[in-house]
Motif scaffolding. Structure first.
Motif, PDB file in Angstrom:
ATOM      1  N   LYS A 149     -10.150   5.651  -7.607  1.00 53.82           N
ATOM      2  CA  LYS A 149     -10.382   6.510  -7.725  1.00 53.82           C
ATOM      3  C   LYS A 149      -9.226   7.349  -7.152  1.00 53.82           C
ATOM      4  O   LYS A 149      -8.186   6.590  -6.520  1.00 53.82           O
ATOM      5  CB  LYS A 149     -11.605   7.545  -6.649  1.00 53.82           C
ATOM      6  CG  LYS A 149     -12.818   6.937  -7.637  1.00 53.82           C
ATOM      7  CD  LYS A 149     -14.078   7.244  -6.123  1.00 53.82           C
ATOM      8  CE  LYS A 149     -15.570   6.790  -6.618  1.00 53.82           C
ATOM      9  NZ  LYS A 149     -16.756   7.892  -5.817  1.00 53.82           N
ATOM     10  N   PRO A 150      -8.633   8.653  -7.952  1.00 57.15           N
ATOM     11  CA  PRO A 150      -6.941   9.038  -8.127  1.00 57.15           C
ATOM     12  C   PRO A 150      -7.302   9.638  -6.365  1.00 57.15           C
ATOM     13  O   PRO A 150      -5.769   9.901  -6.196  1.00 57.15           O
ATOM     14  CB  PRO A 150      -6.529   9.859  -9.426  1.00 57.15           C
ATOM     15  CG  PRO A 150      -8.011   9.821  -9.596  1.00 57.15           C
ATOM     16  CD  PRO A 150      -9.393   8.349  -9.256  1.00 57.15           C
ATOM     17  N   ASP A 151      -7.945  10.171  -5.531  1.00 56.73           N
ATOM     18  CA  ASP A 151      -8.209  11.041  -4.471  1.00 56.73           C
ATOM     19  C   ASP A 151      -8.501  10.299  -3.625  1.00 56.73           C
ATOM     20  O   ASP A 151      -8.213  10.503  -2.447  1.00 56.73           O
ATOM     21  CB  ASP A 151      -9.155  11.867  -4.710  1.00 56.73           C
ATOM     22  CG  ASP A 151     -10.435  11.825  -5.158  1.00 56.73           C
ATOM     23  OD1 ASP A 151     -10.789  10.781  -5.471  1.00 56.73           O
ATOM     24  OD2 ASP A 151     -11.299  12.509  -4.983  1.00 56.73           O
ATOM     25  N   GLU A 152      -8.688   8.807  -3.902  1.00 59.28           N
ATOM     26  CA  GLU A 152      -9.147   8.231  -2.890  1.00 59.28           C
ATOM     27  C   GLU A 152      -7.747   7.085  -1.707  1.00 59.28           C
ATOM     28  O   GLU A 152      -6.556   6.843  -2.398  1.00 59.28           O
ATOM     29  CB  GLU A 152      -9.547   7.055  -3.248  1.00 59.28           C
ATOM     30  CG  GLU A 152      -9.329   5.702  -3.620  1.00 59.28           C
ATOM     31  CD  GLU A 152     -10.802   4.395  -4.180  1.00 59.28           C
ATOM     32  OE1 GLU A 152     -11.650   4.910  -3.605  1.00 59.28           O
ATOM     33  OE2 GLU A 152      -9.829   4.015  -4.486  1.00 59.28           O
ATOM     34  N   THR A 153      -7.820   7.467  -0.352  1.00 59.08           N
ATOM     35  CA  THR A 153      -6.836   6.664  -0.292  1.00 59.08           C
ATOM     36  C   THR A 153      -6.196   5.080  -0.196  1.00 59.08           C
ATOM     37  O   THR A 153      -7.328   4.571  -0.809  1.00 59.08           O
ATOM     38  CB  THR A 153      -6.821   6.927   1.567  1.00 59.08           C
ATOM     39  OG1 THR A 153      -7.499   5.930   2.122  1.00 59.08           O
ATOM     40  CG2 THR A 153      -6.869   8.378   2.436  1.00 59.08           C
TER      41      THR A 153
ATOM     42  N   ARG B 190      -2.669   7.974   3.658  1.00 53.88           N
ATOM     43  CA  ARG B 190      -2.132   8.430   2.546  1.00 53.88           C
ATOM     44  C   ARG B 190      -2.612   8.332   1.119  1.00 53.88           C
ATOM     45  O   ARG B 190      -3.489   7.220   0.655  1.00 53.88           O
ATOM     46  CB  ARG B 190      -0.315   9.129   2.017  1.00 53.88           C
ATOM     47  CG  ARG B 190      -0.157   7.950   1.867  1.00 53.88           C
ATOM     48  CD  ARG B 190       1.868   8.115   1.844  1.00 53.88           C
ATOM     49  NE  ARG B 190       1.965   7.142   0.915  1.00 53.88           N
ATOM     50  CZ  ARG B 190       3.059   5.988   1.317  1.00 53.88           C
ATOM     51  NH1 ARG B 190       3.390   5.593   2.362  1.00 53.88           N
ATOM     52  NH2 ARG B 190       3.526   5.275   0.764  1.00 53.88           N
ATOM     53  N   VAL B 191      -3.161   9.364   0.145  1.00 52.46           N
ATOM     54  CA  VAL B 191      -3.425   8.869  -0.912  1.00 52.46           C
ATOM     55  C   VAL B 191      -2.492   8.748  -1.689  1.00 52.46           C
ATOM     56  O   VAL B 191      -1.219   9.566  -2.105  1.00 52.46           O
ATOM     57  CB  VAL B 191      -4.151  10.551  -2.281  1.00 52.46           C
ATOM     58  CG1 VAL B 191      -4.782   9.700  -3.522  1.00 52.46           C
ATOM     59  CG2 VAL B 191      -5.230  11.353  -1.166  1.00 52.46           C
TER      60      VAL B 191
ATOM     61  N   SER C 182      -8.945   2.057  -1.160  1.00 53.97           N
ATOM     62  CA  SER C 182      -9.153   1.309  -2.540  1.00 53.97           C
ATOM     63  C   SER C 182      -8.836  -0.252  -1.913  1.00 53.97           C
ATOM     64  O   SER C 182      -9.411  -1.226  -2.624  1.00 53.97           O
ATOM     65  CB  SER C 182      -7.702   1.624  -2.686  1.00 53.97           C
ATOM     66  OG  SER C 182      -6.272   1.844  -2.542  1.00 53.97           O
TER      67      SER C 182
ATOM     68  N   GLU D  43       1.008   8.753  -5.083  1.00 62.56           N
ATOM     69  CA  GLU D  43       1.582   9.542  -5.701  1.00 62.56           C
ATOM     70  C   GLU D  43       1.317   8.112  -7.626  1.00 62.56           C
ATOM     71  O   GLU D  43       1.363   7.467  -7.058  1.00 62.56           O
ATOM     72  CB  GLU D  43       2.943   9.599  -5.394  1.00 62.56           C
ATOM     73  CG  GLU D  43       2.818  10.657  -4.218  1.00 62.56           C
ATOM     74  CD  GLU D  43       4.284  11.289  -4.687  1.00 62.56           C
ATOM     75  OE1 GLU D  43       4.884  11.152  -5.561  1.00 62.56           O
ATOM     76  OE2 GLU D  43       3.964  11.637  -2.955  1.00 62.56           O
ATOM     77  N   SER D  44       0.163   9.220  -8.202  1.00 61.19           N
ATOM     78  CA  SER D  44       0.372   8.328  -9.859  1.00 61.19           C
ATOM     79  C   SER D  44       1.883   8.187  -9.888  1.00 61.19           C
ATOM     80  O   SER D  44       2.610   9.556  -9.924  1.00 61.19           O
ATOM     81  CB  SER D  44      -0.466   8.966 -10.872  1.00 61.19           C
ATOM     82  OG  SER D  44      -0.331  10.599 -10.810  1.00 61.19           O
TER      83      SER D  44
END
Length: 347
Positions: free
Chosen positions: A62-66, A284-285, A70, A287-288
């Motif tokens: 998920k894009p908002d997970e640290t 931290r999440v 993951s 950055e894409s």
């Protein structure tokens, strides 16, 4: 689907010849079902069914997970035993494999699975009602195809029971998440267990240093001996292009003035390799990044093969760029990988 598509599927998925085995066997804490062999134009395969996690339980990024979340999901991913099989003895014959492929039946083209089971059943394959695979849903079942090293114009005659299975080298991951402050020029040690109630293990941190990958890569390309060897295989223009691409890849993750911490360590239990991460990186999440990215994995070697405590000395590179003047890093010994050597299971 139309008749043309169906016909192409049949040509692609049907075997020229099959030989049935149809045996459930136990490996460690699980079971697999050896279906049989199939010969196609590109080679001969051994087919194995094994239980897998349902598709809905597979980790989803998920894009908002640290990064920590993951990494924990990735470490918890179940890997079956079938693709680790390097040899199998059936009766008096031993068959060796050189790789294979595998996947969940529910993710395959249903036409492929249909043709596979149909042709095997036409030749007499059946699952016993006592088999754990008899009522197992397809989304919980994987099919592995192991490629035989030897080539066959006709399939070998399979007689006798499965006597031995050889598993090639594998690894097992242990989540540790042990906090440690890494200080350049200083030693440290961590105490932990791999599993609840397990033996106490010590990880001795013998050296903490800084490496500058961009500087080291420039030195490598500037080395006269390296250039001489490289130019035996590539042109001067190709060499310069290689240099440009390598330096560009490194600079994208670790630019000028930045470096990676390196950790020389030894563990009181052999065959363990460590992964350290900065706490700030884990929590931290990410950055894409837009567009394609390339990452060059950096390795390290310890100065001495044996550490001061008498165990194998290893080197971990913490591939998170920090200013080269950084003297200390709040990190975690996040994960340990244990190498499990090739082993033979007598059935």
């Amino acid at each position: 689907m139309n008749c043309g598509t169906f016909q192409s599927y049949m040509e692609a998925f049907r075997f020229e010849e099959v030989s049935i085995i149809g045996r459930d066997i136990s490996i460690d804490d699980g079971q697999i079902h050896v279906v049989g062999m199939g010969r196609k134009k590109d080679g001969t395969y051994l087919y194995i069914l094994e239980e897998q996690l349902p598709l809905e339980q597979n980790p989803v990024w998920k894009p908002d997970e640290t990064k920590r979340v993951s990494l924990l999901k990735s470490a918890d991913t179940h890997v079956g035993s079938a693709l680790h099989i390097s040899k199998i003895q059936i009766g008096e014959d031993t068959f060796a494999f050189q790789g294979g492929t595998g996947g969940n039946l529910a993710q395959m083209e249903y036409a492929e699975a249909y043709f596979f089971f149909q042709q095997m059943m036409e030749k007499g394959w059946r699952l016993s009602e006592d088999s754990p695979f008899y009522r197992l849903e397809w989304n919980c079942m994987g099919l592995a195809a192991l490629y035989l090293k030897d080539s066959y114009e006709t399939l070998p005659v399979l007689t006798g029971e499965i006597g031995r299975v050889t598993l090639g080298p594998t690894h097992k991951s242990y989540i540790i998440q042990k906090a440690v402050r890494l200080e350049r020029g200083k030693r440290n040690q961590l105490c932990f267990t791999l599993e609840e109630g397990g033996e106490d293990i010590v990880c001795y941190i013998n050296q903490v240093n800084m490496m500058e990958p961009l500087v080291e890569e420039r030195k490598r390309f500037a080395d006269a001996q390296y250039q001489e060897k490289a130019l035996q295989h590539v042109t001067k223009e190709e060499f310069e292009e290689m240099k440009k691409m390598a330096l560009s890849s490194i600079e994208a993750d670790c630019p000028e003035g930045m470096g990676y911490f390196t950790v020389e360590y030894e563990c009181t239990k052999e065959n363990l390799s460590a992964q350290f991460y900065p706490v700030s990186y884990l929590d931290r999440v990410p950055e894409s990044k837009k567009g394609g990215t390339a990452m060059l994995m950096m390795g390290g070697r310890p100065e001495q093969e044996t550490g001061p405590h008498g165990f194998r000395n290893r080197c971990a590179v913490i591939q998170c760029a920090v200013p080269v003047a950084t003297e200390a890093l709040d990190a975690e010994l996040f994960l340990l990988n244990e190498v499990i050597q090739e082993r033979e299971i007598v059935l």
